[in-house]
Motif scaffolding. Structure first.
Motif, PDB file in Angstrom:
ATOM      1  N   UNK A  30       0.849  -1.192   0.000  1.00  0.00           N
ATOM      2  CA  UNK A  30       0.000   0.000   0.000  1.00  0.00           C
ATOM      3  C   UNK A  30       0.892   1.252   0.000  1.00  0.00           C
ATOM      4  N   UNK A  31       0.581   2.173  -0.913  1.00  0.00           N
ATOM      5  CA  UNK A  31       1.362   3.415  -1.040  1.00  0.00           C
ATOM      6  C   UNK A  31       1.378   4.189   0.278  1.00  0.00           C
ATOM      7  N   UNK A  32       0.324   4.024   1.053  1.00  0.00           N
ATOM      8  CA  UNK A  32       0.219   4.763   2.314  1.00  0.00           C
ATOM      9  C   UNK A  32       1.292   4.350   3.326  1.00  0.00           C
TER      10      UNK A  32
ATOM     11  N   UNK B 168       4.036   6.572   2.646  1.00  0.00           N
ATOM     12  CA  UNK B 168       3.699   7.912   3.135  1.00  0.00           C
ATOM     13  C   UNK B 168       3.855   7.985   4.649  1.00  0.00           C
ATOM     14  N   UNK B 169       3.493   6.889   5.329  1.00  0.00           N
ATOM     15  CA  UNK B 169       3.668   6.854   6.787  1.00  0.00           C
ATOM     16  C   UNK B 169       5.142   7.062   7.138  1.00  0.00           C
ATOM     17  N   UNK B 170       6.008   6.371   6.408  1.00  0.00           N
ATOM     18  CA  UNK B 170       7.446   6.495   6.673  1.00  0.00           C
ATOM     19  C   UNK B 170       7.904   7.937   6.496  1.00  0.00           C
ATOM     20  N   UNK B 171       7.401   8.586   5.443  1.00  0.00           N
ATOM     21  CA  UNK B 171       7.863   9.961   5.213  1.00  0.00           C
ATOM     22  C   UNK B 171       7.329  10.893   6.301  1.00  0.00           C
ATOM     23  N   UNK B 172       6.108  10.646   6.779  1.00  0.00           N
ATOM     24  CA  UNK B 172       5.589  11.519   7.845  1.00  0.00           C
ATOM     25  C   UNK B 172       6.332  11.281   9.155  1.00  0.00           C
ATOM     26  N   UNK B 173       6.945  10.103   9.284  1.00  0.00           N
ATOM     27  CA  UNK B 173       7.731   9.826  10.498  1.00  0.00           C
ATOM     28  C   UNK B 173       9.181  10.288  10.327  1.00  0.00           C
ATOM     29  N   UNK B 174       9.453  10.871   9.187  1.00  0.00           N
ATOM     30  CA  UNK B 174      10.787  11.435   8.959  1.00  0.00           C
ATOM     31  C   UNK B 174      11.845  10.411   8.588  1.00  0.00           C
ATOM     32  N   UNK B 175      11.434   9.265   8.089  1.00  0.00           N
ATOM     33  CA  UNK B 175      12.422   8.236   7.713  1.00  0.00           C
ATOM     34  C   UNK B 175      13.065   8.592   6.383  1.00  0.00           C
TER      35      UNK B 175
ATOM     36  N   UNK C 283      15.878   3.737   5.196  1.00  0.00           N
ATOM     37  CA  UNK C 283      15.120   3.215   6.340  1.00  0.00           C
ATOM     38  C   UNK C 283      13.712   2.783   5.890  1.00  0.00           C
TER      39      UNK C 283
ATOM     40  N   UNK D 246      14.045  -0.515   4.212  1.00  0.00           N
ATOM     41  CA  UNK D 246      14.271  -1.537   5.236  1.00  0.00           C
ATOM     42  C   UNK D 246      12.963  -1.877   5.969  1.00  0.00           C
ATOM     43  N   UNK D 247      12.245  -0.826   6.393  1.00  0.00           N
ATOM     44  CA  UNK D 247      11.068  -1.022   7.234  1.00  0.00           C
ATOM     45  C   UNK D 247       9.887  -1.607   6.453  1.00  0.00           C
TER      46      UNK D 247
ATOM     47  N   UNK E 263       9.394  -5.465   6.705  1.00  0.00           N
ATOM     48  CA  UNK E 263       7.931  -5.507   6.693  1.00  0.00           C
ATOM     49  C   UNK E 263       7.348  -6.630   5.855  1.00  0.00           C
TER      50      UNK E 263
END
Lengths: 266, 244
Positions: free
Chosen positions: B134-136, B139-146, B150, B153-154, B159
Motif C-alpha cells: 500500500x502506497x500509504x 507515506x507513513x514512513x515519510x511523515x515519520x521522517x524516515x 530506512x 528496510x522497514x 515488513x
C-alpha cells in the motif's frame, strides 16, 4: 474569553491543482495562526469541510507536502518555507501502522525520528506515560491487527504526536466510527492539541457537526457558480462566535442551527 | 473435519485396493515396496542427494531473486526483472547443452538448471509482494521522517519478510517438482529423479509409484514445516490470516 492570535503557522497562497486539463482546486488561500490563551497550553484545531469528491484529499496531500500544487505554495514554520514531505504528520482514514511491529515498537519508531535525542529510558517512560493517557497501556505488546479500528486510530494519532511534527493532518477522523467512539476521538484530539502550544490539528472531513464541535477555525471548501474547481468559500472563526473550547457545544441551540445551515453551503 | 478427511482417504484407498492389480499397482503393493525402498541403503543416498540439491538451489535462488526484486525498485533494473519473469516460459531441456558447456561437473549442472528453473518463479512471486504494498505505508514512513534507506528496510525488507517466507514455501513445491526433472536430465550423481527414470525404464510401476508417494509426502512435510516456521518466526501473520 481572552485569547490572542499571534504568528502565522501555516499559509496557503493561491494553491491550485489541475489534472489532465481539469481544474480540481482553484485559488485556495487561508492562514492559520498561533492562538495564545493566558495560563492555558492551547494548540489549534482547524477543519477543512467539504462534500465528498470536492478535492479535499488532494488539498490534504498538498498540505502534507506529498503532492505539489500546479500553482501557488503552502508555507509553514517560523521562516515560512515551502512545506516538505515529512514536516506534517498524517493520520490516514484507514490508520496505517507497521503491522509487523508491536504497538510499543510503532511508537518507539516515532520517537526515534523526533528532533530530541531521547535515551532508551526516556523513550520507555514517554511511551508508558502517553499510553496511559490515551488508554493504550494494556495494548503495547499487541500487534496493530489485534486492535479495534478505534484503538488503531488512537495509536496512529499518538504515533504522529510523538514525532517532532507540530502539524497533524487527519483525513476523515470520524468516518466509520460509532457515536461513543467519536466522543472518545474528540477527547483524544483535544488532548493532542493541548500537548504543545504550537500543535496544530488540521481535520479534513465532511462530518460537519463533529468537526465544528472540536475546532476553533473552520474553512468551507466548495465550488462557486460558473467556476471550475473547488476553493475556500468561507471561513468561520468559532472563537469569535463564542463556540470554541466548549465541550458541551453540541447541545447548544445556536450551534445546531449553524450545523444545519452549513449543510446547504457545502 | 479431520475425521471426515480420514474417512474419505480410507474409502478411496479401499476402492483402489479392491479395483487394483491392473496398470496402477494397488496401495498394498505400493506400501510394501515403499518399505523395501526405505530399507535399502541406496534410497537414503539418493534422498539426501535430492534434498541437499533442493535446499542449495532454494538458498541461492532466494538470494538471486531477492537481489533482482529489490533492484527492480530502481527503474533501470525494472526491465531486467520483467525479463526474468518471462523466463518462466523457457524450457530447461533446450538449455542442457549450453549449461553442460558452462559447468564443470554434474552437481554444478543440476544446480544451474535448478536455479534457472526456479528463479523466475521466485521473482514473479516477490515482485507481486512488492507491487502489492500500500502506497500509504511509504507515506507513513515519510511523515515519520524516515530517509529512503530506512523506508526500504522497514516497509519492503523487514515488513515483508514473512511474505518472503511464504513465497519460499510456495516455491519449494516448484523446486521439489523440478528437482526430479533436473536429476532426470543429468543422472550422473543419482537422486530421486534418477531413481524414477531408472524404474520407468524397466517399467517397474510399483517402484515408480512408491517413489512418487515418497516424494509427495516429503513435499507435504516440508510445506507444513515451512508454514509452521513462518508462524513461529512471524507471529503476526496468524492474526493477518485470521482477519482476512
Amino acid at each position: 474569553m481572552t485569547y490572542q492570535k499571534t504568528e502565522v503557522l501555516l499559509k496557503a497562497e493561491n494553491v491550485g491543482l489541475s489534472y489532465a486539463g481539469k481544474i480540481i482546486l482553484r485559488d485556495v488561500n487561508f492562514t492559520m495562526h498561533n492562538i495564545v490563551r493566558p495560563d492555558v497550553c492551547q494548540g489549534q484545531v482547524v477543519s477543512l469541510i467539504g462534500r465528498s469528491g470536492i478535492g479535499k484529499t488532494q488539498l490534504f496531500k498538498i498540505l502534507a507536502g506529498m503532492n505539489k500544487p500546479t500553482t501557488g505554495v503552502v508555507l509553514i514554520g517560523e521562516d515560512m518555507h515551502e512545506v516538505r514531505e515529512g514536516e506534517v504528520g498524517v493520520v490516514s482514514q484507514n490508520y496505517i501502522l507497521f503491522n509487523h511491529r508491536s504497538i510499543k515498537r510503532n511508537l518507539e519508531i516515532a520517537l526515534e525520528h523526533n528532533d530530541k535525542n531521547y535515551t532508551d529510558a526516556d523513550k520507555k517512560n514517554i511511551i508508558k506515560d502517553y499510553a496511559e493517557k490515551f488508554n493504550l497501556a494494556e495494548h503495547l505488546d499487541k500487534y496493530p491487527l489485534q486492535l479495534s479500528g478505534g484503538q488503531r486510530q488512537r495509536v496512529s494519532i499518538l504515533q504522529q504526536a510523538l514525532t517532532s511534527n507540530k502539524f497533524i493532518l487527519l483525513d476523515e477522523p470520524f468516518s466509520g466510527l460509532d457515536v461513543l467512539v467519536i466522543d472518545k476521538v474528540v477527547d483524544l484530539l483535544l488532548k493532542v492539541s493541548t500537548l504543545h502550544e504550537l500543535n496544530t490539528l488540521i481535520i479534513v472531513s465532511h462530518d460537519i457537526e463533529n468537526s465544528l464541535a472540536i475546532s476553533d477555525t473552520v474553512f468551507i471548501m466548495a465550488n462557486q457558480p460558473n467556476k471550475e474547481g473547488a476553493t475556500i468559500t468561507e471561513k468561520l472563526d468559532l472563537i469569535e462566535m463564542g463556540m470554541a473550547w466548549n465541550p458541551e457545544i453540541k447541545n447548544d441551540h445556536k450551534f445546531q442551527e449553524m450545523v444545519a445551515h452549513m449543510k446547504y453551503k457545502i | 473435519m479431520m475425521l471426515l478427511v480420514f474417512m474419505q482417504i480410507v474409502f478411496v484407498l479401499g476402492v483402489w485396493q479392491w479395483l487394483g492389480g491392473g496398470l496402477i499397482p494397488s496401495p498394498g503393493k505400493i506400501g510394501l515396496r515403499i518399505l523395501e525402498i526405505i530399507k535399502s541403503g541406496s534410497f537414503w543416498d539418493n534422498f539426501m542427494m535430492s534434498l541437499i540439491l533442493t535446499l542449495k538451489g532454494m538458498f541461492f535462488a532466494l538470494i538471486i531473486a531477492l537481489a533482482i526484486s529489490y533492484l527492480s525498485l530502481v527503474p533501470f533494473f525494472r526491465p531486467l526483472a520483467k525479463f526474468v519473469i518471462k523466463c518462466r516460459y523457457l524450457t530447461l531441456t533446450g538449455l542442457i547443452f549450453l549449461f553442460t558447456l558452462l559447468t564443470s561437473d554434474g552437481s554444478q549442472l543440476k544446480l544451474s538448471l535448478l536455479l534457472f528453473g526456479i528463479v523466475p518463479f521466485f521473482v514473479t512471486s516477490l515482485l507481486s509482494v512488492i507491487d502489492g504494498i500500500d502506497k500509504q505505508e511509504y507515506e507513513l514512513c515519510s511523515t515519520l521522517g524516515m530517509h529512503k534507506w530506512r523506508t526500504l528496510w522497514e516497509v519492503i525488507i523487514i515488513g515483508r519478510l514473512d511474505q518472503v517466507f511464504e513465497v519460499m514455501r510456495q516455491n519449494f513445491a516448484i523446486a521439489w517438482m523440478m528437482i526430479t526433472m533436473v536429476e532426470g536430465l543429468s543422472m550422473s550423481e543419482g537422486g530421486l529423479g534418477a531413481m524414477l527414470i531408472k524404474s520407468n525404464k524397466y517399467i517397474d510401476l510399483a517402484t515408480v509409484f512408491s517413489i512418487l508417494v515418497i516424494i509427495f509426502f516429503i513435499g507435504v512435510f516440508f510445506d507444513y514445516l515451512l508454514g509452521a516456521l513462518r508462524y513461529s518466526f512471524f507471529p503476526y501473520t496468524k492474526i493477518q490470516l485470521r482477519n482476512k
